[in-house]
Design a protein around this motif. Structure first.
Motif: not given
Length: 185
Positions: A120-122, A156-163
């Protein structure tokens, strides 16, 4: 200077080194954006020893930096952009607010995260939401100003992080796991 760390996982020296980089970034931002105003909240318990208070005192005196001690999420609505120096609960809350957000993080923090956390950080790094060096900080911030926060990579990164962080399991799943564990023999 007796600046205490916000987490015990990071040494005093590494924490201070990062705080001084954050201060330098703020100075660069004021040099580039003369009308910039910053609301600043120190990590709880560190206000007395936070180097921002001494190194950036001239900006505080000029009211270009306003010190706050309440929860910052009440300010998100009026913010144009939100900056963090670590990925935290507040970072998550600012992402949920859908305001352009970035994190000028400490590489030490990145090195502590799990495999999924690194993935996610990447994505945050690729999209420019997260960066570690002053050398590319203004470029990343300029990209965010120009709309990169809302592009597909960032979202995409935000959605994955929040999920993974805000909604890791449903209430039903959590209860099932919880009850199974407490009633195991």
């Amino acid at each position: 200077m007796n600046y205490s760390t916000d987490l015990e996982e990071i040494s005093f020296a590494k924490s201070l080194e990062h705080r001084l980089k954050v201060i330098k970034l703020i100075e660069l931002l004021f040099a580039k954006y003369s009308g910039l105003k910053i609301l600043y909240k120190s990590f709880p318990g560190n206000q007395k020893n936070d180097p921002v208070y001494t190194h950036l005192k001239k900006y505080i005196d000029l009211q270009k930096i306003t010190l706050i001690d309440s929860f910052p999420n009440k300010y998100f609505e009026n913010a144009d952009m939100i900056m963090w120096d670590t990925i935290s609960t507040g970072f998550s809350e600012s992402l949920v607010s859908n305001k352009p957000t970035f994190v000028f993080n400490n590489i030490h923090e990145y090195n502590l995260v799990s495999k999924t956390g690194k993935e996610i950080n990447d994505l945050f790094i690729k999209s420019g939401i997260q960066f570690f060096e002053l050398s590319n900080s203004l470029e990343n911030i300029e990209n965010i100003i120009n709309g990169s926060f809302y592009n597909d990579d960032s979202q995409k990164a935000i959605k994955l992080f929040l999920h993974h962080n805000s909604y890791p399991v449903s209430t039903k799943t959590w209860k099932k796991i919880f009850y199974k564990k407490i009633y195991e023999k």
